[in-house]
Design a protein around this motif. Structure first.
Motif, PDB file in Angstrom:
ATOM      1  N   CYS A 160       0.853  -1.191   0.000  1.00  0.00           N
ATOM      2  CA  CYS A 160       0.000   0.000   0.000  1.00  0.00           C
ATOM      3  C   CYS A 160       0.892   1.245   0.000  1.00  0.00           C
ATOM      4  O   CYS A 160       1.815   1.352   0.806  1.00  0.00           O
ATOM      5  CB  CYS A 160      -0.892  -0.023   1.235  1.00  0.00           C
ATOM      6  N   ARG A 161       0.599   2.159  -0.889  1.00  0.00           N
ATOM      7  CA  ARG A 161       1.407   3.378  -0.986  1.00  0.00           C
ATOM      8  C   ARG A 161       0.571   4.651  -0.854  1.00  0.00           C
ATOM      9  O   ARG A 161       1.044   5.742  -1.144  1.00  0.00           O
ATOM     10  CB  ARG A 161       2.178   3.369  -2.302  1.00  0.00           C
ATOM     11  N   ASP A 162      -0.663   4.488  -0.391  1.00  0.00           N
ATOM     12  CA  ASP A 162      -1.542   5.640  -0.183  1.00  0.00           C
ATOM     13  C   ASP A 162      -2.505   5.304   0.949  1.00  0.00           C
ATOM     14  O   ASP A 162      -3.250   4.323   0.854  1.00  0.00           O
ATOM     15  CB  ASP A 162      -2.305   5.969  -1.471  1.00  0.00           C
ATOM     16  N   TYR A 163      -2.452   6.107   1.987  1.00  0.00           N
ATOM     17  CA  TYR A 163      -3.221   5.822   3.194  1.00  0.00           C
ATOM     18  C   TYR A 163      -4.251   6.911   3.485  1.00  0.00           C
ATOM     19  O   TYR A 163      -4.041   8.084   3.162  1.00  0.00           O
ATOM     20  CB  TYR A 163      -2.280   5.700   4.404  1.00  0.00           C
TER      21      TYR A 163
ATOM     22  N   LYS B 156       5.558  11.801   2.099  1.00  0.00           N
ATOM     23  CA  LYS B 156       4.260  12.324   1.695  1.00  0.00           C
ATOM     24  C   LYS B 156       3.502  12.741   2.956  1.00  0.00           C
ATOM     25  O   LYS B 156       3.382  11.941   3.899  1.00  0.00           O
ATOM     26  CB  LYS B 156       3.478  11.263   0.925  1.00  0.00           C
TER      27      LYS B 156
ATOM     28  N   PHE C 129       4.870   7.541   2.644  1.00  0.00           N
ATOM     29  CA  PHE C 129       3.634   7.254   1.899  1.00  0.00           C
ATOM     30  C   PHE C 129       2.400   7.849   2.579  1.00  0.00           C
ATOM     31  O   PHE C 129       1.285   7.421   2.319  1.00  0.00           O
ATOM     32  CB  PHE C 129       3.417   5.751   1.685  1.00  0.00           C
TER      33      PHE C 129
ATOM     34  N   ASP D  63      -5.812   3.350  -1.370  1.00  0.00           N
ATOM     35  CA  ASP D  63      -5.728   2.794  -2.722  1.00  0.00           C
ATOM     36  C   ASP D  63      -6.281   1.368  -2.673  1.00  0.00           C
ATOM     37  O   ASP D  63      -6.854   0.965  -1.667  1.00  0.00           O
ATOM     38  CB  ASP D  63      -4.292   2.853  -3.265  1.00  0.00           C
TER      39      ASP D  63
END
Length: 178
Positions: free
Chosen positions: A13-16, A68, A73, A155
Motif C-alpha cells: 500500500c502506498r496511499d493511506y 508524503k 507514503f 488505494d
C-alpha cells in the motif's frame, strides 16, 4: 482470517487514509513482532513506533523518496525495525549473522497481523540508514534494517491479472538453476 487469505489480501500500500491506527491495533501488531521466533531465541530486533508527527517526519527524512504528508507514503504509523547484530546468533561455519533474518521475521509477522486487523502495509527498505541513525539518535549497536508503513488503505489492490504479471512463475520459483 485464514493465512491463505492474508497472503492474497496483502499488498504494498502506498496511499493511506488520513485516519490514525487505533492504540489497540498498534499493541496487537507490536505483540506479533515481539513473539516472532529468532535464531537461538536471541531476539536481536528492536522496533521504534513512529505515530507522532515528529517521529513520522524523522522516518520520512530517511525515506525521502517516499515522503508524503509528513510521513512515509502518508502512513499514520511507521515502524522502524532495527537489529542489534552483537545480540544475534552467528552461524559458526561461515559467520553468517542472523540479525537481518530475525528482523525480517519480526517485520513479516507485524505485517501479516496488521492485514488481519483490516489495515494495509508497505515494507520499505529503500531508505538511508545513516539518516535514520542520526534522526532517531540510535545507539551504536542498533542498525535500522526495515520500515513498515501501516494504516487504512486509500488505494486498492491490483486486479489478479496484474498481480500475476509481477509474481514469479511457479516453475522458476521451484528451480534454483533458473
Amino acid at each position: 482470517m485464514a493465512f491463505s487469505n492474508l497472503t492474497l489480501t496483502r499488498y504494498s500500500c502506498r496511499d493511506y487514509q488520513n485516519r490514525p491506527v487505533e492504540d489497540e491495533k498498534i499493541a496487537q501488531i507490536i505483540e506479533a513482532g515481539r513473539l516472532a521466533p529468532s535464531a537461538c531465541n536471541n531476539h536481536p530486533t528492536r522496533v521504534i513506533v513512529c505515530d507522532t508527527p515528529a517521529l513520522k517526519g524523522k522516518a520520512a527524512k530517511a525515506a525521502h523518496h517516499f515522503a508524503k504528508d509528513g510521513s512515509v507514503f502518508g502512513a499514520p504509523l511507521v515502524l522502524l525495525v532495527c537489529a542489534k547484530e552483537q545480540v544475534a546468533w552467528t552461524r559458526k561455519y561461515d559467520s553468517m549473522n542472523a540479525a537481518q533474518i530475525d528482523s525480517a521475521i519480526v517485520t513479516d509477522q507485524m505485517m501479516m497481523q496488521a492485514v488481519d486487523l483490516g489495515l494495509q502495509t508497505c515494507w520499505v527498505c529503500h531508505f538511508d540508514p545513516r539518516i535514520a541513525i542520526d534522526e532517531f539518535d540510535l545507539p551504536q549497536d542498533a542498525y535500522p534494517i526495515h520500515m513498515l508503513t501501516v494504516g487504512y488503505a486509500a488505494d486498492a489492490i491490483a486486479e489478479p491479472e496484474k498481480r500475476a504479471e509481477r509474481t514469479i512463475a511457479k516453475e522458476d520459483f521451484l528451480n534454483v538453476r533458473a
